[in-house]
Design a protein around this motif. Structure first.
Motif, PDB file in Angstrom:
ATOM      1  N   HIS A  89      66.501  71.889  -9.585  1.00  0.00           N
ATOM      2  CA  HIS A  89      65.035  71.950  -9.722  1.00  0.00           C
ATOM      3  C   HIS A  89      64.549  73.357  -9.392  1.00  0.00           C
ATOM      4  CE1 HIS A  89      64.016  70.681  -5.280  1.00  0.00           C
ATOM      5  NE2 HIS A  89      63.610  71.924  -5.442  1.00  0.00           N
ATOM      6  N   TYR A  90      65.223  74.015  -8.460  1.00  0.00           N
ATOM      7  CA  TYR A  90      64.843  75.387  -8.122  1.00  0.00           C
ATOM      8  C   TYR A  90      65.095  76.326  -9.300  1.00  0.00           C
ATOM      9  CZ  TYR A  90      64.582  79.799  -5.566  1.00  0.00           C
ATOM     10  OH  TYR A  90      64.236  81.063  -5.152  1.00  0.00           O
ATOM     11  N   LYS A  91      66.270  76.225  -9.903  1.00  0.00           N
ATOM     12  CA  LYS A  91      66.594  77.098 -11.047  1.00  0.00           C
ATOM     13  C   LYS A  91      65.672  76.835 -12.234  1.00  0.00           C
ATOM     14  CE  LYS A  91      71.379  78.592 -10.619  1.00  0.00           C
ATOM     15  NZ  LYS A  91      71.025  80.008 -10.815  1.00  0.00           N
ATOM     16  N   ILE A  92      65.403  75.573 -12.514  1.00  0.00           N
ATOM     17  CA  ILE A  92      64.580  75.221 -13.672  1.00  0.00           C
ATOM     18  C   ILE A  92      63.154  75.729 -13.493  1.00  0.00           C
ATOM     19  CG2 ILE A  92      63.542  73.285 -14.927  1.00  0.00           C
ATOM     20  CD1 ILE A  92      66.206  71.754 -14.392  1.00  0.00           C
ATOM     21  N   LEU A  93      62.594  75.502 -12.302  1.00  0.00           N
ATOM     22  CA  LEU A  93      61.205  75.935 -12.100  1.00  0.00           C
ATOM     23  C   LEU A  93      61.070  77.452 -12.084  1.00  0.00           C
ATOM     24  CD1 LEU A  93      60.746  72.891 -11.490  1.00  0.00           C
ATOM     25  CD2 LEU A  93      59.003  73.634  -9.866  1.00  0.00           C
ATOM     26  N   LYS A  94      62.125  78.157 -11.712  1.00  0.00           N
ATOM     27  CA  LYS A  94      62.088  79.623 -11.776  1.00  0.00           C
ATOM     28  C   LYS A  94      61.997  80.120 -13.218  1.00  0.00           C
ATOM     29  CE  LYS A  94      63.519  82.305  -8.754  1.00  0.00           C
ATOM     30  NZ  LYS A  94      62.912  83.303  -7.847  1.00  0.00           N
ATOM     31  N   GLU A  95      62.443  79.270 -14.159  1.00  0.00           N
ATOM     32  CA  GLU A  95      62.425  79.635 -15.579  1.00  0.00           C
ATOM     33  C   GLU A  95      61.174  79.149 -16.302  1.00  0.00           C
ATOM     34  OE1 GLU A  95      64.801  81.381 -17.367  1.00  0.00           O
ATOM     35  OE2 GLU A  95      65.673  81.831 -15.392  1.00  0.00           O
ATOM     36  N   LEU A  96      60.302  78.422 -15.640  1.00  0.00           N
ATOM     37  CA  LEU A  96      59.175  77.769 -16.318  1.00  0.00           C
ATOM     38  C   LEU A  96      57.964  78.676 -16.545  1.00  0.00           C
ATOM     39  CD1 LEU A  96      58.875  74.135 -14.886  1.00  0.00           C
ATOM     40  CD2 LEU A  96      59.421  74.829 -17.213  1.00  0.00           C
ATOM     41  N   ASP A  97      57.959  79.846 -15.965  1.00  0.00           N
ATOM     42  CA  ASP A  97      56.796  80.748 -16.075  1.00  0.00           C
ATOM     43  C   ASP A  97      55.531  80.025 -15.610  1.00  0.00           C
ATOM     44  OD1 ASP A  97      55.442  83.097 -16.624  1.00  0.00           O
ATOM     45  OD2 ASP A  97      55.046  82.561 -18.708  1.00  0.00           O
ATOM     46  N   LEU A  98      55.581  79.537 -14.388  1.00  0.00           N
ATOM     47  CA  LEU A  98      54.462  78.786 -13.820  1.00  0.00           C
ATOM     48  C   LEU A  98      53.280  79.716 -13.535  1.00  0.00           C
ATOM     49  CD1 LEU A  98      56.472  76.701 -11.204  1.00  0.00           C
ATOM     50  CD2 LEU A  98      55.334  75.748 -13.211  1.00  0.00           C
ATOM     51  N   PRO A  99      52.047  79.218 -13.680  1.00  0.00           N
ATOM     52  CA  PRO A  99      50.883  79.973 -13.210  1.00  0.00           C
ATOM     53  C   PRO A  99      51.020  80.266 -11.716  1.00  0.00           C
ATOM     54  CG  PRO A  99      50.202  78.079 -14.524  1.00  0.00           C
ATOM     55  CD  PRO A  99      51.674  77.929 -14.286  1.00  0.00           C
ATOM     56  N   GLN A 100      50.380  81.342 -11.256  1.00  0.00           N
ATOM     57  CA  GLN A 100      50.584  81.787  -9.877  1.00  0.00           C
ATOM     58  C   GLN A 100      50.264  80.701  -8.861  1.00  0.00           C
ATOM     59  OE1 GLN A 100      48.395  85.272  -8.715  1.00  0.00           O
ATOM     60  NE2 GLN A 100      49.534  85.533  -6.816  1.00  0.00           N
ATOM     61  N   GLY A 101      49.184  79.959  -9.062  1.00  0.00           N
ATOM     62  CA  GLY A 101      48.816  78.912  -8.117  1.00  0.00           C
ATOM     63  C   GLY A 101      49.889  77.843  -8.012  1.00  0.00           C
ATOM     64  N   LEU A 102      50.448  77.451  -9.154  1.00  0.00           N
ATOM     65  CA  LEU A 102      51.522  76.457  -9.146  1.00  0.00           C
ATOM     66  C   LEU A 102      52.795  77.039  -8.561  1.00  0.00           C
ATOM     67  CD1 LEU A 102      51.108  74.622 -12.581  1.00  0.00           C
ATOM     68  CD2 LEU A 102      50.256  73.947 -10.332  1.00  0.00           C
ATOM     69  N   TYR A 103      53.041  78.323  -8.810  1.00  0.00           N
ATOM     70  CA  TYR A 103      54.277  78.936  -8.319  1.00  0.00           C
ATOM     71  C   TYR A 103      54.287  78.971  -6.794  1.00  0.00           C
ATOM     72  CZ  TYR A 103      58.273  82.037  -8.002  1.00  0.00           C
ATOM     73  OH  TYR A 103      59.511  82.570  -7.716  1.00  0.00           O
ATOM     74  N   LEU A 104      53.162  79.317  -6.189  1.00  0.00           N
ATOM     75  CA  LEU A 104      53.091  79.357  -4.733  1.00  0.00           C
ATOM     76  C   LEU A 104      53.325  77.975  -4.130  1.00  0.00           C
ATOM     77  CD1 LEU A 104      50.064  81.786  -4.237  1.00  0.00           C
ATOM     78  CD2 LEU A 104      52.490  82.284  -3.855  1.00  0.00           C
ATOM     79  N   GLU A 105      52.741  76.945  -4.768  1.00  0.00           N
ATOM     80  CA  GLU A 105      52.977  75.586  -4.281  1.00  0.00           C
ATOM     81  C   GLU A 105      54.440  75.194  -4.476  1.00  0.00           C
ATOM     82  OE1 GLU A 105      51.600  70.920  -4.870  1.00  0.00           O
ATOM     83  OE2 GLU A 105      50.575  72.496  -6.030  1.00  0.00           O
ATOM     84  N   PHE A 106      55.033  75.641  -5.582  1.00  0.00           N
ATOM     85  CA  PHE A 106      56.451  75.361  -5.844  1.00  0.00           C
ATOM     86  C   PHE A 106      57.334  75.888  -4.710  1.00  0.00           C
ATOM     87  CE2 PHE A 106      59.970  78.011  -7.797  1.00  0.00           C
ATOM     88  CZ  PHE A 106      60.977  77.095  -7.541  1.00  0.00           C
ATOM     89  N   ILE A 107      57.115  77.134  -4.300  1.00  0.00           N
ATOM     90  CA  ILE A 107      57.931  77.718  -3.236  1.00  0.00           C
ATOM     91  C   ILE A 107      57.779  76.913  -1.946  1.00  0.00           C
ATOM     92  CG2 ILE A 107      58.282  79.746  -1.784  1.00  0.00           C
ATOM     93  CD1 ILE A 107      59.323  80.014  -4.653  1.00  0.00           C
ATOM     94  N   LYS A 108      56.535  76.530  -1.630  1.00  0.00           N
ATOM     95  CA  LYS A 108      56.312  75.741  -0.416  1.00  0.00           C
ATOM     96  C   LYS A 108      56.991  74.377  -0.502  1.00  0.00           C
ATOM     97  CE  LYS A 108      52.788  73.703   2.564  1.00  0.00           C
ATOM     98  NZ  LYS A 108      53.581  72.461   2.689  1.00  0.00           N
ATOM     99  N   ARG A 109      56.810  73.694  -1.636  1.00  0.00           N
ATOM    100  CA  ARG A 109      57.390  72.351  -1.783  1.00  0.00           C
ATOM    101  C   ARG A 109      58.917  72.415  -1.735  1.00  0.00           C
ATOM    102  NH1 ARG A 109      53.617  68.250  -1.047  1.00  0.00           N
ATOM    103  NH2 ARG A 109      51.756  68.643  -2.307  1.00  0.00           N
TER     104      ARG A 109
END
Length: 425
Positions: free
Chosen positions: A237-257
């Motif tokens: 899930h970490y590798k996949i989400l790193k490739e998703l080009d998430l918006p900044q707000g979602l990316y910050l929440e991703f790192i926390k989660r």
């Protein structure tokens, strides 16, 4: 829910493509969005959309509901079933980012179910849902049968539940060896199979025991690979989400989660954390091909014994503590000498290693069943051993003797047909 189904479908399509590009190979994936009340129910019933009625499931539901109400525990972000198609539940109270992370996590679980040898050789994902539905329907038929009824069914299920992990420890391929009717196959580690073959209880009771056994064999690969499976899902899930080009707000929440998921537990062991760190280390040292090989062939015990290194033990600050009298003391720390003992202790105490190894070794002329506890330095909890023998007598119908060790001496526990206990050396 501050997002639409269309948004979830958009992110799901992107996740699925990236997962395939990384080389994950999974069953067709199906998602169902459920409320937290429904998630409570599914958690109590181990995720199955249909399961037989029993008081233990209601107890699990009420316990989790109470803990959740008082903020003493959380609910799983997801629940995924080893089935084909792979069925997974998403809790609608999750944020959009949490749903995205969870879907990526689920695709990796799906891949693990399809490719790890314990699941490939020990379960049949094509028939999982049908199996649980069939069992539920049959149990309800027995309950409605006036010659049987709920109390009798519950008594048999209680007894079978107490013994449900006393089955085959090797990979089960669905083909039991045939034995002559006049002889017992001994020694036998599969107590439920022995009861099905050789006890003289009624046929409907044997059928219930057979159902409990079939479900136990379905769950054992999950018990045996908890650290690997969660580590694998967290790694991907970490590798996949790193490739998703998430918006900044979602990316910050991703790192926390993500950090929340793989955070170490003070004084305990987080399987997500340990599994993630080992897979991360394997990729760094050997490359991506190696982790797919490990996913295919290992279980937690071999995974830890082979790949938990001194450096990882020190990085994760692992230590072993034991109880002496009324206090817990640290026995080993992750230094140059102690890390191997920590590794071996962890390897021996994960999966089915936590379940006492019991064998049927003999049946006397009066049908008294002789069991032997394969002693490995860990003594049985006497209270639980005696309670379990009473359940075994319920299913066997005759006395049972269990041989074990206490204080370095052979110890015998005898349970008669009236479920009276006698014990001694």
């Amino acid at each position: 829910m501050d997002y639409s189904i269309k948004e979830l479908m958009y992110w799901n399509d992107k996740i699925e493509k990236i997962a395939k590009d990384f080389g994950l190979n999974f069953y067709e994936q199906e998602f169902e969005i459920v409320s937290y009340e429904e998630m409570l129910s599914y958690e109590a019933y181990i995720g199955m959309p249909s399961r037989y009625p029993h008081w233990s499931f209601g107890k699990a539901y009420e316990r989790t509901k109470t803990l959740y109400r008082y903020n003493l525990t959380g609910l799983p972000y997801e629940m995924v079933i080893n089935s084909n198609p792979c069925l997974a539940y998403l809790m609608k109270e999750n944020t959009l980012l949490l749903q995205i992370l969870t879907m990526a996590h689920i695709y990796a679980h799906n891949d693990f179910f399809k490719n790890n040898r314990l699941f490939k050789e020990g379960t049949n994902a094509d028939y999982t849902i049908d199996m649980f539905k069939r069992h539920a329907n049959l149990i309800r038929e027995y309950i409605k049968d006036p010659s049987i009824g709920y109390d009798e069914v519950e008594r048999v299920i209680d007894a079978a539940h107490a013994l449900k992990l006393q089955v085959k420890r090797t990979i089960y391929n669905g083909k039991d060896e045939e034995t002559q009717d006049s002889k017992y196959k001994l020694p036998e580690e599969d107590l439920l199979l022995f009861i099905i073959k050789y006890s003289d209880i009624e046929d409907y009771k044997k059928t219930i025991v057979e159902m409990i056994r079939e479900e136990a064999l379905y769950f054992i690969p999950q018990i045996e690979t908890k650290i690997m499976n969660e580590g694998w899902a967290s790694f991907w899930h970490y590798k996949i989400l790193k490739e998703l080009d998430l918006p900044q707000g979602l990316y910050l929440e991703f790192i926390k989660r993500h950090n929340d998921v793989v955070a170490p537990h003070l004084g305990g062991l987080n399987p997500y954390y340990v599994g993630y760190k080992i897979f991360e280390d394997l990729e760094r040292r050997y490359g991506i091909k190696k982790i797919f090989e490990v996913r295919d062939v290992d279980r937690d015990s071999s995974f830890i014994r082979r790949y938990l290194t001194l450096e990882l033990c020190q990085e994760m600050n692992l230590f072993e503590y034991v109880k002496r009298d009324s206090e817990y003391i640290i026995k080993e720390v992750s230094d140059d000498e102690g890390w191997k003992e920590i590794r071996d202790t962890l390897s021996n105490n994960c999966g089915m290693g936590l379940v006492p190894y019991i064998q049927v070794t003999d049946v006397e002329r009066d049908r008294t069943l002789i069991l032997e506890h394969i002693y490995d330095g860990r003594e049985l909890l006497l209270e639980y051993a005696e309670a379990t023998l009473k359940h075994l007598v319920e299913l066997w119908g005759h006395p049972v003797i269990l041989k074990t060790q206490f204080g370095g001496k052979e110890y015998r526990i005898y349970c008669d047909e009236k479920k009276s206990i006698k014990r001694g050396v």
